[in-house]
Design a protein around this motif. Structure first.
Motif, PDB file in Angstrom:
ATOM      1  N   LEU A 284      -2.755 -15.282  23.426  1.00 62.50           N
ATOM      2  CA  LEU A 284      -3.897 -15.051  24.316  1.00 62.50           C
ATOM      3  C   LEU A 284      -4.756 -16.320  24.266  1.00 62.50           C
ATOM      4  CD1 LEU A 284      -5.850 -13.332  26.045  1.00 62.50           C
ATOM      5  CD2 LEU A 284      -6.762 -12.390  23.908  1.00 62.50           C
ATOM      6  N   VAL A 285      -4.883 -16.964  25.407  1.00 63.54           N
ATOM      7  CA  VAL A 285      -5.680 -18.198  25.473  1.00 63.54           C
ATOM      8  C   VAL A 285      -7.108 -17.836  25.860  1.00 63.54           C
ATOM      9  CG1 VAL A 285      -5.965 -20.397  26.694  1.00 63.54           C
ATOM     10  CG2 VAL A 285      -3.669 -19.558  26.145  1.00 63.54           C
ATOM     11  N   SER A 286      -8.061 -18.343  25.108  1.00 64.95           N
ATOM     12  CA  SER A 286      -9.482 -18.058  25.379  1.00 64.95           C
ATOM     13  C   SER A 286     -10.291 -19.332  25.249  1.00 64.95           C
ATOM     14  CB  SER A 286     -10.047 -17.065  24.371  1.00 64.95           C
ATOM     15  OG  SER A 286      -9.256 -15.935  24.307  1.00 64.95           O
ATOM     16  N   ARG A 287     -11.485 -19.276  25.776  1.00 66.14           N
ATOM     17  CA  ARG A 287     -12.360 -20.447  25.711  1.00 66.14           C
ATOM     18  C   ARG A 287     -13.638 -20.080  24.964  1.00 66.14           C
ATOM     19  NH1 ARG A 287     -14.514 -23.951  30.766  1.00 66.14           N
ATOM     20  NH2 ARG A 287     -14.309 -25.945  29.714  1.00 66.14           N
ATOM     21  N   VAL A 288     -14.135 -21.032  24.208  1.00 70.08           N
ATOM     22  CA  VAL A 288     -15.364 -20.760  23.452  1.00 70.08           C
ATOM     23  C   VAL A 288     -16.552 -20.898  24.398  1.00 70.08           C
ATOM     24  CG1 VAL A 288     -16.798 -21.479  21.494  1.00 70.08           C
ATOM     25  CG2 VAL A 288     -14.293 -21.638  21.346  1.00 70.08           C
ATOM     26  N   THR A 289     -17.304 -19.806  24.540  1.00 65.56           N
ATOM     27  CA  THR A 289     -18.471 -19.834  25.423  1.00 65.56           C
ATOM     28  C   THR A 289     -19.673 -20.434  24.686  1.00 65.56           C
ATOM     29  OG1 THR A 289     -17.596 -17.794  26.363  1.00 65.56           O
ATOM     30  CG2 THR A 289     -19.823 -18.395  27.017  1.00 65.56           C
ATOM     31  N   PHE A 290     -19.904 -19.926  23.488  1.00 64.63           N
ATOM     32  CA  PHE A 290     -21.009 -20.444  22.670  1.00 64.63           C
ATOM     33  C   PHE A 290     -20.584 -20.542  21.214  1.00 64.63           C
ATOM     34  CE2 PHE A 290     -23.206 -17.819  25.952  1.00 64.63           C
ATOM     35  CZ  PHE A 290     -23.835 -18.848  26.618  1.00 64.63           C
ATOM     36  N   ASP A 303     -14.407 -16.035  25.421  1.00 62.11           N
ATOM     37  CA  ASP A 303     -14.438 -15.299  26.692  1.00 62.11           C
ATOM     38  C   ASP A 303     -13.409 -14.170  26.766  1.00 62.11           C
ATOM     39  OD1 ASP A 303     -12.164 -16.808  26.954  1.00 62.11           O
ATOM     40  OD2 ASP A 303     -12.786 -17.880  28.759  1.00 62.11           O
ATOM     41  N   SER A 304     -12.743 -13.852  25.627  1.00 61.54           N
ATOM     42  CA  SER A 304     -11.935 -12.625  25.616  1.00 61.54           C
ATOM     43  C   SER A 304     -12.448 -11.746  24.493  1.00 61.54           C
ATOM     44  CB  SER A 304     -10.449 -12.931  25.447  1.00 61.54           C
ATOM     45  OG  SER A 304     -10.214 -13.550  24.218  1.00 61.54           O
ATOM     46  N   GLY A 305     -12.151 -10.465  24.610  1.00 60.30           N
ATOM     47  CA  GLY A 305     -12.697  -9.536  23.623  1.00 60.30           C
ATOM     48  C   GLY A 305     -11.760  -8.384  23.359  1.00 60.30           C
ATOM     49  N   MET A 306     -12.333  -7.329  22.760  1.00 63.52           N
ATOM     50  CA  MET A 306     -11.509  -6.183  22.373  1.00 63.52           C
ATOM     51  C   MET A 306     -10.855  -5.512  23.567  1.00 63.52           C
ATOM     52  SD  MET A 306     -14.623  -3.577  21.437  1.00 63.52           S
ATOM     53  CE  MET A 306     -13.820  -1.994  21.479  1.00 63.52           C
ATOM     54  N   ASN A 307     -11.399  -5.719  24.762  1.00 60.48           N
ATOM     55  CA  ASN A 307     -10.741  -5.110  25.928  1.00 60.48           C
ATOM     56  C   ASN A 307      -9.453  -5.856  26.276  1.00 60.48           C
ATOM     57  OD1 ASN A 307     -12.353  -7.362  26.996  1.00 60.48           O
ATOM     58  ND2 ASN A 307     -11.492  -6.692  28.942  1.00 60.48           N
ATOM     59  N   ASP A 308      -9.353  -7.113  25.862  1.00 56.59           N
ATOM     60  CA  ASP A 308      -8.153  -7.907  26.138  1.00 56.59           C
ATOM     61  C   ASP A 308      -7.111  -7.772  25.027  1.00 56.59           C
ATOM     62  OD1 ASP A 308      -9.230  -9.197  28.527  1.00 56.59           O
ATOM     63  OD2 ASP A 308     -10.603 -10.176  27.136  1.00 56.59           O
ATOM     64  N   LEU A 309      -7.588  -7.688  23.803  1.00 59.36           N
ATOM     65  CA  LEU A 309      -6.691  -7.545  22.648  1.00 59.36           C
ATOM     66  C   LEU A 309      -7.407  -6.660  21.634  1.00 59.36           C
ATOM     67  CD1 LEU A 309      -4.089  -8.391  21.113  1.00 59.36           C
ATOM     68  CD2 LEU A 309      -5.378 -10.291  20.163  1.00 59.36           C
ATOM     69  N   ILE A 310      -6.968  -5.414  21.553  1.00 59.93           N
ATOM     70  CA  ILE A 310      -7.730  -4.444  20.746  1.00 59.93           C
ATOM     71  C   ILE A 310      -7.211  -4.334  19.313  1.00 59.93           C
ATOM     72  CG2 ILE A 310      -6.426  -2.330  21.265  1.00 59.93           C
ATOM     73  CD1 ILE A 310      -9.178  -0.966  21.721  1.00 59.93           C
ATOM     74  N   ARG A 311      -6.131  -5.028  19.011  1.00 55.94           N
ATOM     75  CA  ARG A 311      -5.501  -4.831  17.697  1.00 55.94           C
ATOM     76  C   ARG A 311      -6.433  -5.134  16.514  1.00 55.94           C
ATOM     77  NH1 ARG A 311      -1.534  -6.803  15.742  1.00 55.94           N
ATOM     78  NH2 ARG A 311      -0.561  -4.883  15.059  1.00 55.94           N
ATOM     79  N   PRO A 312      -7.199  -6.229  16.533  1.00 52.15           N
ATOM     80  CA  PRO A 312      -8.097  -6.462  15.395  1.00 52.15           C
ATOM     81  C   PRO A 312      -9.131  -5.334  15.238  1.00 52.15           C
ATOM     82  CG  PRO A 312      -7.774  -8.472  16.633  1.00 52.15           C
ATOM     83  CD  PRO A 312      -7.185  -7.368  17.459  1.00 52.15           C
ATOM     84  N   THR A 313      -9.679  -4.855  16.354  1.00 51.83           N
ATOM     85  CA  THR A 313     -10.682  -3.795  16.303  1.00 51.83           C
ATOM     86  C   THR A 313     -10.074  -2.481  15.817  1.00 51.83           C
ATOM     87  OG1 THR A 313     -11.723  -4.801  18.216  1.00 51.83           O
ATOM     88  CG2 THR A 313     -12.362  -2.539  17.719  1.00 51.83           C
ATOM     89  N   LEU A 314      -8.911  -2.158  16.349  1.00 47.94           N
ATOM     90  CA  LEU A 314      -8.329  -0.836  16.106  1.00 47.94           C
ATOM     91  C   LEU A 314      -7.636  -0.734  14.753  1.00 47.94           C
ATOM     92  CD1 LEU A 314      -8.079   1.824  17.637  1.00 47.94           C
ATOM     93  CD2 LEU A 314      -6.002   0.971  18.707  1.00 47.94           C
ATOM     94  N   TYR A 315      -6.942  -1.799  14.360  1.00 49.79           N
ATOM     95  CA  TYR A 315      -6.156  -1.736  13.112  1.00 49.79           C
ATOM     96  C   TYR A 315      -6.598  -2.777  12.100  1.00 49.79           C
ATOM     97  CZ  TYR A 315      -3.000  -0.131  16.878  1.00 49.79           C
ATOM     98  OH  TYR A 315      -2.453   0.465  17.988  1.00 49.79           O
ATOM     99  N   GLU A 316      -7.718  -3.452  12.383  1.00 53.51           N
ATOM    100  CA  GLU A 316      -8.115  -4.609  11.573  1.00 53.51           C
ATOM    101  C   GLU A 316      -6.937  -5.576  11.431  1.00 53.51           C
ATOM    102  OE1 GLU A 316     -10.089  -3.316   8.018  1.00 53.51           O
ATOM    103  OE2 GLU A 316     -11.771  -2.530   9.181  1.00 53.51           O
ATOM    104  N   ALA A 317      -6.206  -5.730  12.514  1.00 53.99           N
ATOM    105  CA  ALA A 317      -4.994  -6.559  12.491  1.00 53.99           C
ATOM    106  C   ALA A 317      -5.367  -8.035  12.408  1.00 53.99           C
ATOM    107  CB  ALA A 317      -4.177  -6.304  13.753  1.00 53.99           C
ATOM    108  N   TYR A 318      -4.534  -8.782  11.722  1.00 51.40           N
ATOM    109  CA  TYR A 318      -4.744 -10.226  11.602  1.00 51.40           C
ATOM    110  C   TYR A 318      -3.939 -10.943  12.674  1.00 51.40           C
ATOM    111  CZ  TYR A 318      -4.642 -14.951   9.664  1.00 51.40           C
ATOM    112  OH  TYR A 318      -4.767 -16.306   9.497  1.00 51.40           O
ATOM    113  N   HIS A 319      -4.592 -11.814  13.424  1.00 51.35           N
ATOM    114  CA  HIS A 319      -3.894 -12.737  14.330  1.00 51.35           C
ATOM    115  C   HIS A 319      -4.373 -14.139  14.004  1.00 51.35           C
ATOM    116  CE1 HIS A 319      -2.022 -10.016  17.355  1.00 51.35           C
ATOM    117  NE2 HIS A 319      -2.909  -9.172  16.852  1.00 51.35           N
ATOM    118  N   GLU A 320      -3.433 -15.035  13.831  1.00 50.63           N
ATOM    119  CA  GLU A 320      -3.820 -16.420  13.598  1.00 50.63           C
ATOM    120  C   GLU A 320      -4.514 -16.945  14.856  1.00 50.63           C
ATOM    121  OE1 GLU A 320      -0.467 -18.915  12.644  1.00 50.63           O
ATOM    122  OE2 GLU A 320      -1.706 -20.682  13.077  1.00 50.63           O
TER     123      GLU A 320
END
Ligand code: LLP
Length: 417
Positions: A284-290, A303-320
């Motif tokens: 998932l490519v994202s850009r730093v807003t601030f 500029d992406s959030g839990m609506n785009d990738l919910i795995r960290p929120t839902l399962y405390e999943a680790y993504h590099e």
């Protein structure tokens, strides 16, 4: 294993510089590597070639038609769980005899749709469902094949939410319940019980839970044989894990070597991998807003959030998370990487040490190909992002970014308002 790598400090997907995609298509976007996808599928195929299984890719992991079609073209069948997934499967002209349908809550409409489509079989999860399939098949004047999903009661030591074969789980039938149905199968004269299905959980990185489960299922098959019940299929589900952080790699070969010997009983074996095939094939490519620095934390607000990738929120999943442009000499800082959604749970990473990042830089959330886009939503009226497939030095938009008008397309304001 995947084909995302740095060349002169810029992240490439195969032969395409990912920041070129971001500049042209916009951020955020999912970027998939065709070669990674194909190689994972072929690795499974070749690891299991001695038993020649039907590999039904689990559509829920990533249901984009281009992804499914690429796999179907290579010989994959599809594991589906809804009428919507069946619609996708038929739309890309999947051979219905390579489609298997699981899920605890198939509706009458979904059952009818699948019978009419002529799928290989349903994976039945309850007596009530079997009765319903029988009623509908009689109405449609078609006999129907099913497998019974059994619950082998094995704890695969994965995240609590993605274990599916604990005693208290909603999935499948206990051996006792399955036994009763099989011994009274005459009741289901319009339905042929052709085999057994199990799916014990997801992101399982070791073979032993499968070994325990398959041994139990094999014991049950033997017992049923002594009662004159024989089967044609054994579906061992999906669940093979990938490396998100430091998990020990379970290659297709190691996995096959450990479990294939238990699958030589003469039944046609079915596998339903999702994550193993597509997980590391996407970012998932994202850009730093601030960059927001407070007394207690440094936040990268992206500029992406839990609506785009919910795995960290839902399962405390680790993504590099890695910058698209790497600056090896930059000093290290610790960040929480968060989205723009109005929820404290809206984060993609916490306390992550990485080279100092500035506003406007692009980041890649790695291993986001499975359960990324397919679990995304419009929460906070955010637009679902674009999806891009890279093959060699070419790339193709396989799903356009939504527009504001898409958000309200199906909404109606009644005359009383
Ligand atoms: N077969 C059945 C019946 C399933 O329920 C699933 C996944 C699969 C196959 C494919 O499992 P896989 O090979 O992808 O592990 N959203 C979670 C994963 C949920 C898995 C649901 N069932 C996550 O993001 O980790």
């Amino acid at each position: 294993m995947h084909y995302f790598h740095y060349k002169t400090n810029n992240l490439y997907c195969e032969d395409v510089k990912v920041s070129d995609i971001a500049e042209r298509i916009g951020s955020p976007c999912y970027v998939y590597s065709y070669r990674t996808l194909m190689e994972h599928f072929k690795k499974l195929q070749s690891a299991f070639k001695a038993i020649n299984p039907l590999i039904c890719y689990s559509v829920k992991a990533n249901s984009n038609m281009a992804i499914c079609k690429a796999l179907v073209n290579e010989g994959a069948g599809l594991d589906i769980v809804s009428g919507g997934e069946l619609f996708r499967a038929l739309k890309i002209k999947t051979d219905p005899k390579k489609i298997v349908f699981a899920g605890v809550g198939k509706t009458d409409e979904e059952i009818e749709y699948a019978i009419k489509a002529g799928i290989l079989f349903f994976n039945v999860e309850s007596e009530q469902e079997l009765e319903r399939i029988q009623e509908i098949s009689i109405k449609l004047r078609k006999t129907v094949d099913v497998c019974l999903r059994v619950n082998p009661e094995v704890d695969p030591h994965t995240h609590h939410y993605i274990k599916t074969a604990k005693k208290e789980s909603k999935f499948g039938l206990s051996f006792a319940a399955a036994r009763l149905l099989l011994l009274n199968r005459g009741r289901f004269f319009n339905v042929q019980i052709k085999g057994l299905h199990m799916h014990i959980g997801s992101q399982i990185t070791e073979a032993w839970p499968y070994i325990h489960a398959i041994k139990k299922v094999n014991g049950f098959i033997k017992e049923m044989k002594s009662h004159g019940v024989s089967f044609q299929y054994l579906n061992i589900g999906g669940g093979m894990g990938i490396i998100y952080k430091k998990e020990i790699a379970q290659t297709a070969d190691i996995f096959a070597k450990a479990i294939a010997p238990l699958l030589k009983g003469g039944l046609k074996v079915i596998l339903e991998p999702g994550r193993f095939i597509v997980g590391s094939a996407g970012i998932l490519v994202s850009r730093v807003t601030f960059v927001k620095e407070t007394e207690s934390k440094n936040f990268l607000v992206i500029d992406s959030g839990m609506n785009d990738l919910i795995r960290p929120t839902l399962y405390e999943a680790y993504h590099e998370i890695a910058p698209l442009h790497r600056r090896p000499k930059a000093k290290q800082r610790q960040y929480d990487i968060v989205g723009p959604i109005c929820e404290s749970g809206d984060f993609l990473a916490k306390d992550r040490l990485m080279p100092q990042i500035h506003a406007g830089e692009y980041l890649a959330v790695m291993c986001a190909g499975a359960y990324g886009f397919s679990m995304s939503s419009n929460y906070n009226s955010r637009l679902r992002v674009a999806e891009v497939l890279v093959k060699g030095d070419k790339y193709f938009v396989i799903k356009e970014r939504e527009r504001y008008s898409d958000l309200i397309k199906k909404e109606r304001i009644p005359p009383l308002i």
